[in-house]
Motif scaffolding. Structure first.
Motif, PDB file in Angstrom:
ATOM      1  N   THR A 441       3.332 -29.586  43.148  1.00 30.88           N
ATOM      2  CA  THR A 441       2.166 -28.694  43.178  1.00 30.88           C
ATOM      3  C   THR A 441       1.733 -28.488  41.732  1.00 30.88           C
ATOM      4  N   ILE A 442       0.465 -28.162  41.542  1.00 33.99           N
ATOM      5  CA  ILE A 442      -0.051 -27.966  40.183  1.00 33.99           C
ATOM      6  C   ILE A 442      -0.917 -26.732  40.161  1.00 33.99           C
ATOM      7  N   SER A 443      -0.833 -25.999  39.083  1.00 32.74           N
ATOM      8  CA  SER A 443      -1.627 -24.773  38.941  1.00 32.74           C
ATOM      9  C   SER A 443      -1.809 -24.479  37.466  1.00 32.74           C
ATOM     10  N   VAL A 444      -2.741 -23.597  37.199  1.00 33.90           N
ATOM     11  CA  VAL A 444      -3.013 -23.173  35.829  1.00 33.90           C
ATOM     12  C   VAL A 444      -2.312 -21.848  35.591  1.00 33.90           C
ATOM     13  N   PRO A 445      -1.541 -21.743  34.504  1.00 36.46           N
ATOM     14  CA  PRO A 445      -0.859 -20.473  34.240  1.00 36.46           C
ATOM     15  C   PRO A 445      -1.841 -19.307  34.172  1.00 36.46           C
ATOM     16  N   LYS A 446      -1.363 -18.134  34.512  1.00 40.13           N
ATOM     17  CA  LYS A 446      -2.187 -16.947  34.501  1.00 40.13           C
ATOM     18  C   LYS A 446      -2.748 -16.703  33.102  1.00 40.13           C
ATOM     19  N   GLY A 447      -4.063 -16.477  33.067  1.00 42.08           N
ATOM     20  CA  GLY A 447      -4.720 -16.218  31.799  1.00 42.08           C
ATOM     21  C   GLY A 447      -5.092 -17.458  31.015  1.00 42.08           C
ATOM     22  N   ARG A 448      -4.836 -18.659  31.597  1.00 41.44           N
ATOM     23  CA  ARG A 448      -5.127 -19.892  30.879  1.00 41.44           C
ATOM     24  C   ARG A 448      -6.224 -20.706  31.546  1.00 41.44           C
ATOM     25  N   ALA A 449      -6.886 -20.162  32.540  1.00 41.92           N
ATOM     26  CA  ALA A 449      -7.958 -20.900  33.225  1.00 41.92           C
ATOM     27  C   ALA A 449      -9.162 -21.094  32.323  1.00 41.92           C
ATOM     28  N   VAL A 450      -9.365 -20.179  31.399  1.00 47.14           N
ATOM     29  CA  VAL A 450     -10.450 -20.297  30.427  1.00 47.14           C
ATOM     30  C   VAL A 450      -9.834 -20.183  29.039  1.00 47.14           C
ATOM     31  N   VAL A 451     -10.039 -21.233  28.239  1.00 45.78           N
ATOM     32  CA  VAL A 451      -9.510 -21.267  26.876  1.00 45.78           C
ATOM     33  C   VAL A 451     -10.689 -21.197  25.916  1.00 45.78           C
ATOM     34  N   THR A 452     -10.658 -20.221  25.029  1.00 43.15           N
ATOM     35  CA  THR A 452     -11.740 -20.031  24.061  1.00 43.15           C
ATOM     36  C   THR A 452     -11.169 -20.173  22.660  1.00 43.15           C
ATOM     37  N   PRO A 458      -7.426 -26.056  16.508  1.00 41.46           N
ATOM     38  CA  PRO A 458      -6.758 -26.792  17.594  1.00 41.46           C
ATOM     39  C   PRO A 458      -6.837 -26.006  18.902  1.00 41.46           C
ATOM     40  N   ALA A 459      -6.725 -26.725  20.011  1.00 41.39           N
ATOM     41  CA  ALA A 459      -6.748 -26.092  21.339  1.00 41.39           C
ATOM     42  C   ALA A 459      -5.680 -26.745  22.198  1.00 41.39           C
ATOM     43  N   GLU A 460      -5.136 -25.962  23.121  1.00 46.99           N
ATOM     44  CA  GLU A 460      -4.134 -26.465  24.054  1.00 46.99           C
ATOM     45  C   GLU A 460      -4.504 -26.037  25.457  1.00 46.99           C
ATOM     46  N   LEU A 461      -4.715 -27.021  26.338  1.00 51.63           N
ATOM     47  CA  LEU A 461      -4.985 -26.779  27.752  1.00 51.63           C
ATOM     48  C   LEU A 461      -3.708 -27.065  28.521  1.00 51.63           C
ATOM     49  N   GLN A 462      -3.361 -26.182  29.467  1.00 53.98           N
ATOM     50  CA  GLN A 462      -2.068 -26.292  30.124  1.00 53.98           C
ATOM     51  C   GLN A 462      -2.216 -26.200  31.632  1.00 53.98           C
ATOM     52  N   CYS A 463      -1.507 -27.109  32.323  1.00 53.30           N
ATOM     53  CA  CYS A 463      -1.343 -27.041  33.771  1.00 53.30           C
ATOM     54  C   CYS A 463       0.145 -27.132  34.080  1.00 53.30           C
ATOM     55  N   GLU A 464       0.634 -26.274  34.968  1.00 54.42           N
ATOM     56  CA  GLU A 464       2.049 -26.254  35.319  1.00 54.42           C
ATOM     57  C   GLU A 464       2.266 -27.058  36.588  1.00 54.42           C
ATOM     58  N   VAL A 465       3.266 -27.925  36.560  1.00 51.10           N
ATOM     59  CA  VAL A 465       3.625 -28.741  37.714  1.00 51.10           C
ATOM     60  C   VAL A 465       4.977 -28.269  38.237  1.00 51.10           C
ATOM     61  N   ARG A 466       5.047 -27.995  39.542  1.00 45.09           N
ATOM     62  CA  ARG A 466       6.305 -27.659  40.203  1.00 45.09           C
ATOM     63  C   ARG A 466       6.608 -28.752  41.222  1.00 45.09           C
ATOM     64  N   GLY A 467       7.870 -28.870  41.542  1.00 45.07           N
ATOM     65  CA  GLY A 467       8.320 -29.902  42.454  1.00 45.07           C
ATOM     66  C   GLY A 467       9.457 -30.674  41.833  1.00 45.07           C
ATOM     67  N   LYS A 468      10.065 -31.538  42.620  1.00 43.95           N
ATOM     68  CA  LYS A 468      11.187 -32.327  42.125  1.00 43.95           C
ATOM     69  C   LYS A 468      11.082 -33.716  42.744  1.00 43.95           C
ATOM     70  N   GLN A 530      -8.255 -27.106  37.495  1.00 45.61           N
ATOM     71  CA  GLN A 530      -9.280 -27.217  36.451  1.00 45.61           C
ATOM     72  C   GLN A 530      -9.100 -26.122  35.406  1.00 45.61           C
ATOM     73  N   VAL A 531      -9.450 -26.485  34.152  1.00 50.33           N
ATOM     74  CA  VAL A 531      -9.392 -25.558  33.021  1.00 50.33           C
ATOM     75  C   VAL A 531     -10.729 -25.621  32.301  1.00 50.33           C
ATOM     76  N   GLN A 532     -11.275 -24.469  31.957  1.00 50.46           N
ATOM     77  CA  GLN A 532     -12.543 -24.383  31.228  1.00 50.46           C
ATOM     78  C   GLN A 532     -12.267 -24.180  29.745  1.00 50.46           C
ATOM     79  N   LEU A 533     -12.874 -25.062  28.907  1.00 49.96           N
ATOM     80  CA  LEU A 533     -12.741 -24.934  27.458  1.00 49.96           C
ATOM     81  C   LEU A 533     -14.058 -24.459  26.876  1.00 49.96           C
ATOM     82  N   ASN A 534     -14.032 -23.330  26.211  1.00 51.24           N
ATOM     83  CA  ASN A 534     -15.207 -22.797  25.512  1.00 51.24           C
ATOM     84  C   ASN A 534     -14.965 -22.876  24.018  1.00 51.24           C
ATOM     85  N   VAL A 535     -15.851 -23.577  23.322  1.00 50.36           N
ATOM     86  CA  VAL A 535     -15.744 -23.715  21.874  1.00 50.36           C
ATOM     87  C   VAL A 535     -16.805 -22.829  21.232  1.00 50.36           C
TER      88      VAL A 535
END
Length: 954
Positions: A441-452, A458-468, A530-535
């Protein structure tokens, strides 16, 4: 306190012309480079022919007021409308060493904001002739059973040229043609690239074994010489043949030394061998010597196709190819595929399960796979199957299928890939199958859906993957207009789900998609988020700088507009000369979403004139609108289309210049009261200054002022500054040059001092032995022969130019130099040619004046001649002529018996009417220094002058 003495030019009374002179741009293209010919063809198209490698020089002569700006563009040919920028924004287009690809149509575009731009074009035709290439082909066919064979040979000659080349075939030294030899045929084949002519030798005869020459010619156009190539045909002539010392596919281990030999088995003349590599060049360190190719310590990157080609221009080239494969393995991956038939995405007991393993290898088909379970080789059974080349998976993939999964099938599975017997390290990949093995499964960490972030950070976009197991994460952009990632790739893989961007820019803003990969995990439908990047970036405003002019006492409104920015909400502050101003009243309609800031000045005064700055800021930075508010007048606009602005004076070596201009936007500010004129000779410090009063100046009104007593051939800088009640306005400057008239309509004014490089349109005759030389006392050779030639021109000044012939070596007795005038239209019965000559030296030859009549062809007649030493003195001659039609005058200098025979001429005048009866005016005789007689004093050259003393306080 410093005092400077300035000399004022004698100034002609000032004139104004009331008609408006603003005019749209007009343009004309002329050539000044190494053109072979410039002609007008049948459809009135100008064609400029030039040899490849020469210098192309085109000039766009423009008229119009204000002075038009010129821009050169080019199309590849008349059928194309796409412009190619030449990065030339001036009147002269110069291309050094022009290439054939630079031929085409060139456009000169002149515009000045009045009317439509003027566009003129000329087609440049680049002429060239490459080296010809000759190839030989033959056909052999049975005729009348086995009695004999007919052998026909084709000699094909090909060349690239412009214009099309003419071909001449020779056998030995004899030229070949159809009519002279029935055994040959010469023709042009269809569908060939370049110019081609074929010489066909039908049913070879003994005399056909000979040397054949193909000579190509463009008929000496642009001076391009003929070129030729020769081939000797014998009874052993044969195309090349090859064989290789290795198989066409060669598999080697990394680190080995590879040697491949390409052996010739036939060919006459002896073929040339060449190795090539595809893709790319030969590896670094590879050595190709003759037919042997050696690659030391070969690596995986050296894999590819190696081509050996043999050519001898007989038949087709022979080619052999070796596919070199260097064993290698990389990128081991695995996939877990649940029961496909039951459309399951989870591992469940009682259902089928497939484990797949793949490596990228060279050669791919030679890879072997071995499966292990819990460290031991997996035992095949009815429920445990190993398959290869699954059609649903990449080629050469090994799959372990578990039928009807049992609890005992849980464990750790290892797939090992190897090259048996090769020194290539094995690659393996491990996967654990248990009840805890679940799809991702994949999700965006809380508070990281929009990166400004701020631009440049530098910028870092993050998605967390769970599963084995956890598969890699693939990143892509959602925005259609920005399909590629910042790296330039459509997808970017991250093992930990974090996309790291360095120095982000505003164009990186947008939505990014993260999704699970279908390898190194479950082979199921990808999960995505999905992650939104605002520059954020500072505001952009307009105008960045603006010059605001207004009359004294009138109001001014300054506006600074916000174009873009992130965040867009911005604040604005105004400053005057660096001092903060009170905030202007807020307009209610613009209070919620301000996109501009305004400042109103009720009246322009001397105190309120100056620099106003509007600084617009957001959380990231600020931008500035700069306004320069003033009541000073705009600069004058010099008029460059004055007909014959230069007026020369025959003996004084002075000239006058008609200076004309208009005033730019005179109604924008207070009326112009006067102009301050400053004239300075180039390379001098002193300037002549004069105030010129004027009445009310209208827009488009042409103003005129005549500068006199300028020294020939010097150039001057002219500065003109308008003055209003506010004070000095913007200054305009230009350089004026002395130019002599060419084909002056009024022949009485056509006195040539030879001070201009164009020498009044005179040209050197192409049929003589040598040329006349233009020089003065400053440019003459310090090692010149003594006791011959003048030290200065007729004026006695070192800057004055004259024309002379240099009679030192390699000149010989009787050599002639001819200087030809422009073509004059005869409008009177009698003319008088007046000129000064200098004939000093014991080896003086002759000076002749000829008249070339253009009535019916070109006919030269002698009008005057003088020979022998006439002393170190300039003397004047008046020669009457009576041409019957259009005519030219020719000065012919003839070399005498030795090197002390230099002859010079100066101040040539052609006027209508009869010559004066007195041929020699004593006042016109100028004795040179060193001749034993005193020099005649020069006349006053400056005329009336006023001397101004300006006290300049530092």
């Amino acid at each position: 306190m410093e005092v400077t003495c300035l000399l004022l030019l004698a100034l002609i009374p000032f004139h104004c012309r009331g008609q408006g002179v603003y005019a749209p741009a007009q343009a004309q293209i002329v050539h000044a480079g190494q053109a072979c010919v410039v002609k007008e063809d049948n459809i009135s198209e100008r064609v400029y022919t030039i040899r490849e490698g020469d210098t192309l020089m085109l000039q766009c002569l423009v008229t119009g007021h204000p002075r038009p700006q010129v821009r050169w563009t080019k199309t590849a040919g008349s059928a194309s409308d796409k412009f190619q920028e030449t990065s030339v924004f001036n009147e002269t287009l110069r291309i050094e060493r022009i290439a054939r690809t630079q031929g085409g149509r060139y456009y000169c575009k002149a515009e000045n904001g009045v009317g439509v731009p003027a566009i003129k074009s000329i087609r440049v035709d680049v002429q060239y002739l490459d080296e010809p290439m000759l190839t030989v082909h033959q056909t052999v066919s049975d005729v009348r059973g086995n009695f004999y064979q007919e052998k026909t040979v084709f000699l094909r000659c090909t060349v690239n040229s412009n214009p099309p080349a003419r071909f001449i075939w020779k056998r030995g030294s004899d030229t070949l043609s159809h009519s002279q030899d029935n055994g040959v045929d010469i023709y042009e084949p269809l569908y060939t690239q370049g110019e081609t002519k074929v010489l066909k030798l039908k049913n070879l005869r003994p005399q056909d074994y000979a040397s054949y020459t193909c000579q190509v010619s463009v008929r000496n156009v642009c001076g391009i010489p003929d070129k030729a190539i020769t081939f000797r045909l014998t009874n052993t002539t044969a195309p090349p043949a090859l064989k290789l010392s290795v198989n066409e596919t060669l598999v080697v281990n990394p680190g080995e030394n590879v040697t491949v030999q390409c052996l010739l088995t036939g060919g006459d003349p002896l073929p040339q061998l060449q190795w090539s590599h595809g893709p790319g060049p030969l590896p670094l360190g590879a050595l190709a010597q003759g037919g042997t190719l050696s690659i030391p310590s070969v690596q995986a990157r050296d894999s590819g196709y190696y081509n050996c080609t043999a050519t001898n221009n007989v038949g087709n080239p022979a080619k052999k190819t070796v596919n070199l494969l260097v064993r290698s393995m990389k990128n081991a991956t695995f996939q877990i595929t649940p029961d496909v038939i039951k459309e399951s995405e989870n591992i469940q007991l009682g259902q089928d399960l497939k484990l797949s393993c793949h490596v990228d290898a060279v050669p791919q088909e030679k890879v072997t796979y071995q499966w292990f379970k819990n460290g031991k080789p997996a035992r095949m059974s009815k429920r445990l199957l190993v398959t290869r080349n699954d059609p649903e998976l990449p080629a050469v993939t090994s799959s372990l299928e578990l039928i009807d999964l049992h609890f005992s099938d849980y464990g750790t599975y290892l797939c090992m890939a190897s090259f048996p017997g090769a020194p290539v390290p094995d690659l393996s990949v491990e996967v654990n199958i248990s009840s805890e093995t679940v799809p991702p499964t994949i999700s965006v960490p809380k508070g990281r859906a929009v990166v400004t972030v701020r631009e440049g950070s530098p910028a870092e976009l993050q998605c967390e993957v769970r599963g084995k197991p956890r598969p890699p994460v693939l990143w892509s952009r959602v925005d259609k207009e920005a399909a590629l990632m910042p790296s330039g790739l459509p997808l970017e893989e991250t093992p930990d789900g974090k996309l790291r961007l360095e120095r982000v820019s505003r164009d990186m803003s947008g939505t990014y998609r993260c999704q699970t990969a279908r390898y190194n995990g479950f082979n199921v439908r990808p999960r995505e988020a999905q992650v939104q990047l605002n520059v954020q970036f500072p505001p952009e405003v307009e105008p960045s700088s603006q010059d605001v002019r207004q009359a004294l006492g009138r109001p001014v409104l300054l506006r600074c507009s916000l174009l873009r920015g992130s965040p867009r909400i911005a604040s604005a502050v105004w400053r005057f000369k660096g001092q903060l101003l009170p905030p202007p009243p807020i307009v209610p309609a613009a209070a919620e979403a301000p996109d501009h800031a305004e400042l109103r000045l009720d009246a322009v005064t001397r105190d309120s004139s100056g620099s106003y700055e509007c600084s617009v800021s957001n959380d990231v930075g600020s931008a500035v609108c700069l306004f320069q508010v003033s009541a000073k007048a705009y600069s004058p606009e010099f008029y460059f289309d004055t007909p014959n602005p230069t007026r020369s004076h025959k003996l004084s070596k002075n000239y006058s210049y008609v200076l004309q201009w208009t005033q730019r936007e005179p109604d924008a500010v207070d009326p112009v009261l006067n102009y301050r004129l400053s004239v300075r000779q180039l390379n001098q410090h002193n300037a002549v200054v004069k105030a010129i009063p004027v009445r009310r100046v209208e827009k488009g009104q042409l103003l005129e002022y005549i500068l006199t007593d300028l020294r020939v051939p010097h150039s001057y800088e002219v500065r003109l500054t308008p003055y209003t009640t506010f004070g000095a306005g913007d200054m305009a400057s230009r350089i004026i040059h002395y130019t002599e008239p060419i084909n002056s309509p009024n022949l009485s004014d056509n006195t040539c001092h030879f001070e201009d490089e164009k020498i009044c349109g005179y040209t050197q005759d192409l049929t003589d032995n040598f040329d006349w030389t233009r020089q003065n006392a400053l440019t003459q050779n310090p090692k010149r022969s003594p006791n011959t030639g003048p030290p200065t021109d007729i004026s006695g000044t070192p800057e004055g130019y004259y024309m002379f012939i240099e009679t030192s070596r390699p000149r010989e007795l009787g050599d002639r130099a001819r200087l030809v005038s422009p073509l004059y239209n005869a409008s009177a019965k009698f003319y008088c040619v007046s000129f000064f000559y200098h004939m000093y030296g014991k080896h003086i030859g002759s000076l002749n004046l000829l008249v070339r009549s253009r009535n019916k062809g070109a006919l030269d007649t002698h009008a005057w001649s003088l020979s022998g030493n006439k002393g170190n003195v300039w003397q004047q001659a008046h020669v009457p002529i009576s041409p019957s039609g259009p005519f030219q005058i020719i000065f012919e200098g003839v070399r005498g018996s030795g090197y002390l025979g230099d002859i010079a001429i100066d101040d040539v005048t052609l006027k209508k009417g009869e010559c004066p009866r007195k041929q020699m005016d004593p006042n016109k005789v100028v004795v040179m220094p060193g001749s034993g007689a005193p020099c005649q004093s020069s006349p006053q050259l400056w005329g009336p002058m006023a001397i101004f003393l300006l006290a300049l306080q530092r």
